[in-house]
Design an enzyme around this catalytic site. Sequence first.
Site, PDB file in Angstrom:
ATOM      1  N   GLU A 153      46.017  35.666  29.083  1.00 18.70           N
ATOM      2  CA  GLU A 153      47.176  35.825  28.191  1.00 18.70           C
ATOM      3  C   GLU A 153      47.616  34.495  27.565  1.00 18.70           C
ATOM      4  O   GLU A 153      48.790  34.141  27.575  1.00 18.70           O
ATOM      5  CB  GLU A 153      48.343  36.473  28.941  1.00 18.70           C
ATOM      6  CG  GLU A 153      47.962  37.825  29.531  1.00 18.70           C
ATOM      7  CD  GLU A 153      49.138  38.569  30.159  1.00 18.70           C
ATOM      8  OE1 GLU A 153      50.233  37.984  30.284  1.00 18.70           O
ATOM      9  OE2 GLU A 153      48.949  39.740  30.509  1.00 18.70           O
ATOM     10  N   GLU A 261      41.726  45.707  32.223  1.00 18.49           N
ATOM     11  CA  GLU A 261      42.925  46.171  32.938  1.00 18.49           C
ATOM     12  C   GLU A 261      43.377  47.527  32.389  1.00 18.49           C
ATOM     13  O   GLU A 261      44.537  47.709  32.017  1.00 18.49           O
ATOM     14  CB  GLU A 261      44.057  45.141  32.794  1.00 18.49           C
ATOM     15  CG  GLU A 261      43.691  43.759  33.272  1.00 18.49           C
ATOM     16  CD  GLU A 261      44.852  42.758  33.178  1.00 18.49           C
ATOM     17  OE1 GLU A 261      46.012  43.159  32.979  1.00 18.49           O
ATOM     18  OE2 GLU A 261      44.568  41.552  33.309  1.00 18.49           O
TER      19      GLU A 261
HETATM   20  C1  XIL Z   1      50.408  42.875  37.258  1.00 20.61           C
HETATM   21  C2  XIL Z   1      50.214  43.581  38.580  1.00 20.61           C
HETATM   22  O1  XIL Z   1      49.601  44.810  38.348  1.00 20.61           O
HETATM   23  C3  XIL Z   1      51.538  43.778  39.279  1.00 20.61           C
HETATM   24  O2  XIL Z   1      51.341  44.271  40.594  1.00 20.61           O
HETATM   25  C4  XIL Z   1      52.293  42.450  39.358  1.00 20.61           C
HETATM   26  O3  XIL Z   1      53.571  42.685  39.898  1.00 20.61           O
HETATM   27  C5  XIL Z   1      52.422  41.823  37.981  1.00 20.61           C
HETATM   28  O4  XIL Z   1      51.123  41.675  37.423  1.00 20.61           O
HETATM   29  N1  XIL Z   1      48.417  41.440  32.799  1.00 20.61           N
HETATM   30  C6  XIL Z   1      47.697  40.850  33.801  1.00 20.61           C
HETATM   31  C7  XIL Z   1      47.822  41.337  35.187  1.00 20.61           C
HETATM   32  O5  XIL Z   1      46.858  39.993  33.505  1.00 20.61           O
HETATM   33  O6  XIL Z   1      47.617  40.315  36.123  1.00 20.61           O
HETATM   34  C8  XIL Z   1      49.144  41.991  35.418  1.00 20.61           C
HETATM   35  O7  XIL Z   1      49.143  42.556  36.736  1.00 20.61           O
HETATM   36  C9  XIL Z   1      49.405  43.032  34.376  1.00 20.61           C
HETATM   37  C10 XIL Z   1      49.445  42.436  33.004  1.00 20.61           C
END
Ligand code: XIL
Length: 407
Positions: A153, A261
């Site tokens: 990100e 994701e």
């Molecule tokens: C999220 C997790 O799923 C949660 O459990 C945590 O509380 C916050 O992070 N983008 C990403 C991930 O790169 O690491 C994030 O994961 C979701 C958004």
Amino acid sequence: MNRHLHPALLALPLFVSSPWAQTPATLRDAADAIGLNFGLATNSFQVGNASSAYAVAAAAQFNLAVCENEMKFESTENPIGKFNYSGGDAVYKFVSANKMKMRGHNFVWGGQSSSAQAAVHDRATGLRILKTHIDSVGGHFKTKILEWDVLNEITNDGGSGGLKNIFWKTNIGDDYADSALVFSRRAIGTNGYLYSNDYSADGVNAKSTSILNMATKWIQKGVPIDGIGFQCHLSTGINKADISANIKRFGDLGLRVSLTEIDIKQAKTADWTALMGACLENYNCVSFVTWGLTDASSWIGSTCGCLLYNGSTPAPKTDFINALIDAMAHADPTITAKRKAFIQRTPGTTALYARNAVFRTPSSGWLGAAAVPLYSNGAKGAVDILGRNQPVAPRSPWAAGLGILPQ
Ligand code: XIL
């Protein structure tokens, strides 16, 4: 759709309740057959008990896993200098017991990095902490991880281009990103593929174009980058053609694309198949990773469009699953063959395969076409004081200087 399958059935082919038989019978088998990593985000507490319904389902249906949280900065180094690999090690134990692969998520992010944020005050501390973290965590896991989200990100939203104002950037400067990639190649060698991973860049839009431009620059300058992650936090109404076109243009740069994701709010079966279809149309789409296996375990809750219902008594959403298996089973064999060849490429060789004309010089063929990753060996005289290698070959009169020169 059968919501009432006994959890034990999750280890079995999911078509037991279906009137029509089909091979392959599991998501994992279907993905294996086409050279695709089919993954899930998970946590050590979810897979620690190998005989739990969740762990049985995860091992039966997926060939790749990623830590949802446990390999992030503040989980692995907190406070600074104190390393903890227990979560990642536990997930790896599950992964290796089930002959799966693993993604590494992540080295550099503005989020879940509180220990780094508190300790980084300026460029010198920032670079030192960045390098030590990557050396340590990368060194520990390097033989276990297939794909690393080195950068997470980092891109500005919208079309403004450039890097987000996270603490790594404000303290170190823009070259934190290049440096992290270089540190990573040096720490893990050619054991794994190096990625930059971002959200809202799944289709062709201003943000994904700015990522494309950044990747182009990295490749031109010999900064090690193997792949781009599209997070795919999406909602129903997925536009297959748009995502497919985006994956393709990164493929034209020689880059892998992983859908890292995936969750799809209010997903319908057609959304899952559209996203899978976009991947299957492109040989450079190598990983398809769901973020949360069950409605109960997703970070966005039951809107996630996950593949299974509840965490405690997981049951498959057979409509989704059968459709995904079907899509993979009917993948274009020509593209599959190309994917199987593509995934054999050694990490660090992206520039060799870039097809975009921008990499051609008037007379000398390919720029940066070293078969050896430029930053891998640390030969004497080629390493700066921070351990960031200089490129060793080839330099051409047309190649711009690196943005990562020592300051
Ligand atoms: C999220 C997790 O799923 C949660 O459990 C945590 O509380 C916050 O992070 N983008 C990403 C991930 O790169 O690491 C994030 O994961 C979701 C958004």
